[in-house]
Design a protein around this motif. Structure first.
Motif, PDB file in Angstrom:
ATOM      1  N   GLY A 118     -21.810 -27.294 -17.578  1.00 49.75           N
ATOM      2  CA  GLY A 118     -21.573 -27.046 -16.153  1.00 49.75           C
ATOM      3  C   GLY A 118     -22.517 -27.744 -15.200  1.00 49.75           C
ATOM      4  N   MET A 119     -23.285 -28.733 -15.679  1.00 52.93           N
ATOM      5  CA  MET A 119     -24.250 -29.392 -14.798  1.00 52.93           C
ATOM      6  C   MET A 119     -23.585 -30.073 -13.611  1.00 52.93           C
ATOM      7  SD  MET A 119     -27.302 -32.160 -15.630  1.00 52.93           S
ATOM      8  CE  MET A 119     -26.230 -33.516 -16.125  1.00 52.93           C
ATOM      9  N   ASP A 120     -22.461 -30.736 -13.830  1.00 50.47           N
ATOM     10  CA  ASP A 120     -21.805 -31.436 -12.730  1.00 50.47           C
ATOM     11  C   ASP A 120     -21.358 -30.473 -11.633  1.00 50.47           C
ATOM     12  OD1 ASP A 120     -22.201 -33.895 -13.850  1.00 50.47           O
ATOM     13  OD2 ASP A 120     -20.216 -34.025 -14.773  1.00 50.47           O
ATOM     14  N   LYS A 121     -20.879 -29.299 -12.021  1.00 51.76           N
ATOM     15  CA  LYS A 121     -20.477 -28.310 -11.023  1.00 51.76           C
ATOM     16  C   LYS A 121     -21.677 -27.862 -10.192  1.00 51.76           C
ATOM     17  CE  LYS A 121     -18.401 -23.738 -10.345  1.00 51.76           C
ATOM     18  NZ  LYS A 121     -17.777 -22.551 -10.995  1.00 51.76           N
ATOM     19  N   ILE A 122     -22.827 -27.670 -10.862  1.00 47.01           N
ATOM     20  CA  ILE A 122     -24.033 -27.265 -10.139  1.00 47.01           C
ATOM     21  C   ILE A 122     -24.464 -28.371  -9.172  1.00 47.01           C
ATOM     22  CG2 ILE A 122     -26.476 -26.651 -10.371  1.00 47.01           C
ATOM     23  CD1 ILE A 122     -25.779 -25.542 -13.167  1.00 47.01           C
ATOM     24  N   ILE A 123     -24.441 -29.619  -9.639  1.00 48.54           N
ATOM     25  CA  ILE A 123     -24.835 -30.743  -8.784  1.00 48.54           C
ATOM     26  C   ILE A 123     -23.921 -30.840  -7.571  1.00 48.54           C
ATOM     27  CG2 ILE A 123     -24.912 -33.268  -8.657  1.00 48.54           C
ATOM     28  CD1 ILE A 123     -26.003 -33.271 -11.519  1.00 48.54           C
ATOM     29  N   THR A 162     -24.679 -17.677  -6.214  1.00 52.10           N
ATOM     30  CA  THR A 162     -23.642 -16.645  -6.301  1.00 52.10           C
ATOM     31  C   THR A 162     -22.460 -17.080  -7.158  1.00 52.10           C
ATOM     32  OG1 THR A 162     -24.252 -15.835  -4.109  1.00 52.10           O
ATOM     33  CG2 THR A 162     -22.099 -15.161  -4.972  1.00 52.10           C
ATOM     34  N   ASP A 163     -21.993 -18.303  -6.965  1.00 58.70           N
ATOM     35  CA  ASP A 163     -20.823 -18.787  -7.710  1.00 58.70           C
ATOM     36  C   ASP A 163     -21.199 -19.697  -8.873  1.00 58.70           C
ATOM     37  OD1 ASP A 163     -19.080 -17.466  -5.912  1.00 58.70           O
ATOM     38  OD2 ASP A 163     -19.238 -19.135  -4.497  1.00 58.70           O
ATOM     39  N   LEU A 164     -22.478 -19.714  -9.222  1.00 52.68           N
ATOM     40  CA  LEU A 164     -22.946 -20.625 -10.260  1.00 52.68           C
ATOM     41  C   LEU A 164     -23.669 -19.923 -11.400  1.00 52.68           C
ATOM     42  CD1 LEU A 164     -24.469 -23.351  -7.898  1.00 52.68           C
ATOM     43  CD2 LEU A 164     -22.294 -23.523  -9.131  1.00 52.68           C
ATOM     44  N   ALA A 165     -23.625 -18.597 -11.415  1.00 53.50           N
ATOM     45  CA  ALA A 165     -24.429 -17.843 -12.384  1.00 53.50           C
ATOM     46  C   ALA A 165     -24.130 -18.243 -13.824  1.00 53.50           C
ATOM     47  CB  ALA A 165     -24.204 -16.344 -12.193  1.00 53.50           C
ATOM     48  N   THR A 166     -22.864 -18.402 -14.154  1.00 54.61           N
ATOM     49  CA  THR A 166     -22.492 -18.749 -15.529  1.00 54.61           C
ATOM     50  C   THR A 166     -22.988 -20.138 -15.894  1.00 54.61           C
ATOM     51  OG1 THR A 166     -20.521 -17.355 -15.448  1.00 54.61           O
ATOM     52  CG2 THR A 166     -20.570 -19.079 -17.121  1.00 54.61           C
ATOM     53  N   GLU A 167     -22.765 -21.093 -14.990  1.00 58.16           N
ATOM     54  CA  GLU A 167     -23.174 -22.464 -15.259  1.00 58.16           C
ATOM     55  C   GLU A 167     -24.696 -22.591 -15.374  1.00 58.16           C
ATOM     56  OE1 GLU A 167     -19.147 -22.415 -13.821  1.00 58.16           O
ATOM     57  OE2 GLU A 167     -20.983 -21.598 -12.928  1.00 58.16           O
ATOM     58  N   VAL A 168     -25.412 -21.900 -14.494  1.00 58.65           N
ATOM     59  CA  VAL A 168     -26.872 -21.953 -14.534  1.00 58.65           C
ATOM     60  C   VAL A 168     -27.388 -21.383 -15.855  1.00 58.65           C
ATOM     61  CG1 VAL A 168     -28.999 -21.037 -13.515  1.00 58.65           C
ATOM     62  CG2 VAL A 168     -27.209 -21.967 -12.039  1.00 58.65           C
ATOM     63  N   ALA A 169     -26.833 -20.251 -16.259  1.00 52.23           N
ATOM     64  CA  ALA A 169     -27.242 -19.655 -17.536  1.00 52.23           C
ATOM     65  C   ALA A 169     -26.941 -20.596 -18.699  1.00 52.23           C
ATOM     66  CB  ALA A 169     -26.535 -18.322 -17.742  1.00 52.23           C
ATOM     67  N   ASN A 170     -25.794 -21.260 -18.632  1.00 53.82           N
ATOM     68  CA  ASN A 170     -25.401 -22.157 -19.727  1.00 53.82           C
ATOM     69  C   ASN A 170     -26.288 -23.399 -19.811  1.00 53.82           C
ATOM     70  OD1 ASN A 170     -23.341 -20.439 -20.458  1.00 53.82           O
ATOM     71  ND2 ASN A 170     -21.731 -21.586 -19.405  1.00 53.82           N
ATOM     72  N   VAL A 171     -26.573 -24.017 -18.667  1.00 54.49           N
ATOM     73  CA  VAL A 171     -27.400 -25.231 -18.726  1.00 54.49           C
ATOM     74  C   VAL A 171     -28.832 -24.896 -19.122  1.00 54.49           C
ATOM     75  CG1 VAL A 171     -25.979 -26.539 -17.105  1.00 54.49           C
ATOM     76  CG2 VAL A 171     -27.929 -25.225 -16.228  1.00 54.49           C
TER      77      VAL A 171
END
Length: 508
Positions: free
Chosen positions: A490-495, A448-457
């Motif tokens: 944004g990988m670190d935020k996802i981790i 939910t709060d990671l959509a942008t980061e997931v798309a970017n990585v």
């Protein structure tokens, strides 16, 4: 072995056969494994009635016709006739017909993304762990948690609770899992003729490093233009990343080691075991063991001397048929193991915008409970593509039926192919029963709060993955560069978010 087989073979996998692109990946166009034979052209998008049509479910009289998007091979000449027979059968059984559209193996990823992103109408769609979480987060699929119980009680009771639970996102069910080898067992598969010719000790092969000598012996004996390890861009070396649980993210560079009791989320590419295997792959590529066109090759060849696949006893029968050889030898490398991603390796979801949600669910129930329908979908037109040897055994007559059986429904009401063990599906049940579990089984990352980061990585990974997973690029140079770009994306935020979610999930 019969030599009439023509269509290319694509071996794919889930769990221990997974790359960063898919869970079950490409599979058998009959009853093989989650990684088995498939057919051909990336330009094979089609439907029973019109390849160009994008209309939603329509009514033929009082009978709705549901649009079902799936993955498979090139459409054969008798496809419309076979689908017509399927529709005659299901119209009589439950008053529903299907417009079954096939996105080719090479184009499926792009095609399905386009359909979902553009809001193109459909009723049912094949999905897997590489896409499901993100598609649910986009609102593409209907919540069927309650409807499964009220409208399709047979389906609800057929699928074990653990398998249903493995499809949950935020506690809700958005897809019907194909209950089969829902745990994953990884096999390496060799042409038996080469095993005999080069005295390959199959019992001594346990790791990728153990493959080095057999590959080099085959290369030396067969010649410069012979490639013992033939790879495609989307698949790479099947199973390469499956020591790590991807948390249903569908993104190989982030995961948790499946046996890690601490459940630590890591950057997978930077782990020593991953780097060692990447370096070995690159050496193979440089030495001509891997085909030089692997980073751009979309479809696999009809025959491969070696491949890696998620499978089970008897799966080699269909591979032999499609490859046109006498015998494949299977070596069990790992598993069986359950992860949330193995359960999500093959599912069918219903569009959030479908006008026929209940009818679509009832159709999927029939697929999973009616053997005649199951066999028609898996094998094609009776008398043309296959014949019954007995009620539970079929003999395939062609290799042209394009639909992948692993995408459709349970294996446990499906006939076995002549030559495979008649208790094949009992053996699959036993594999499921014997499976160990990932330390984070049941967990699915909330995006939910990671959509942008997931798309970017994922965008960054798509730039480098084809060359890395086929051995074409030097990992010592590329992995630091990729990791740096992934962190900027944004990988670190996802981790960090994944670690917090896992800690909270298993503390509760």
């Amino acid at each position: 072995m019969k030599s009439f087989m023509k269509s290319p073979l694509l071996i794919g996998a889930a769990a221990l056969a997974m790359t960063g692109l898919a869970g079950c990946s490409k599979s058998d166009n009959n009853n093989g494994a989650n990684g088995a034979a498939a057919s051909s052209s990336a330009a094979s998008t089609a439907s029973a009635s019109s390849a160009a049509s994008s209309a939603p479910a329509t009514k033929s009289g009082d009978i709705p016709t549901l649009v079902w998007w799936t993955i498979g091979g090139q459409i054969p000449a008798n496809y419309d006739k076979a689908i017509e027979k399927i529709n005659d059968y299901t119209a009589e059984k439950i008053g529903v017909k299907i417009d079954l559209r096939v996105a080719g193996w090479g184009e499926w990823d792009t095609k399905i993304n386009t359909i979902v992103n553009a809001g193109e109408p459909f009723d049912i769609m094949f999905t897997n762990n590489g896409k499901y979480n993100q598609q649910v987060n986009m609102g593409a699929f209907a919540d069927i948690t309650d409807l499964v119980q009220s409208a399709t009680p047979e389906l609800n009771s057929l699928v074990p609770k653990m398998v249903w639970d493995g499809t949950r996102i935020g506690g809700k069910i958005y897809a019907v899992p194909t209950y089969k080898d829902s745990s994953a067992t990884q096999y390496w598969v060799f042409d038996d003729a080469l095993v005999k010719k080069y005295n390959i000790d199959l019992a001594g092969i346990k790791t990728m490093q153990d493959l080095d000598k057999p590959f080099r012996d085959i290369k030396a004996g067969e010649g410069k233009s012979y490639y013992p390890l033939s790879l495609t861009q989307g698949e790479g070396f099947n199973g390469f990343f499956n020591a790590y649980d991807d948390m249903t993210l569908g993104f190989a560079p982030i995961g948790v080691k499946t046996d890690d009791a601490s459940r630590k989320v890591v950057s997978v590419l930077e782990q020593p075991d991953t780097m060692a295997n990447l370096k070995l792959m690159h050496q193979w590529y440089q030495d001509g063991i891997i085909n030089p066109d692997a980073p751009t090759k979309i479809e696999a060849d009809p025959y491969r001397p070696f491949f890696s696949a998620q499978a089970f006893p008897g799966a080699e029968v269909n591979w032999q048929i499609n490859a046109g050889i006498e015998k494949y030898d299977m070596v069990q490398i790992a598993g069986p193991i359950y992860t949330t991603s193995t359960i999500q390796g093959s599912m069918n979801a219903i569009s959030a915008n479908s006008k026929y949600k209940e009818e679509a669910l009832k159709y999927l129930q029939l697929v999973n409970t009616d053997s005649k329908l199951r066999n028609m979908l898996a094998f094609g037109e009776e008398g043309v593509d296959f014949d019954y040897v007995s009620d539970k055994v079929v003999e395939r007559k062609t290799d042209t039926w394009p639909l992948a059986a692993y995408t459709q429904g349970t294996f446990f009401n499906l006939a076995v192919t002549k030559g495979a063990p008649e208790d094949q599906w009992d053996q699959v049940r036993k594999l499921n029963e014997a499976a160990t579990s990932s330390t984070i089984l049941g967990f699915a990352l909330d995006l939910t709060d990671l959509a942008t980061e997931v798309a970017n990585v994922k965008s960054v990974w798509s730039k480098y993955s084809y060359e890395l997973v086929t051995g074409a690029s030097d990992p010592e140079k590329q992995v630091p560069k990729i990791a740096d770009e992934l962190r900027k994306a944004g990988m670190d935020k996802i981790i960090q978010s994944a670690q917090a979610q896992i800690d909270a999930y298993f503390k509760a």
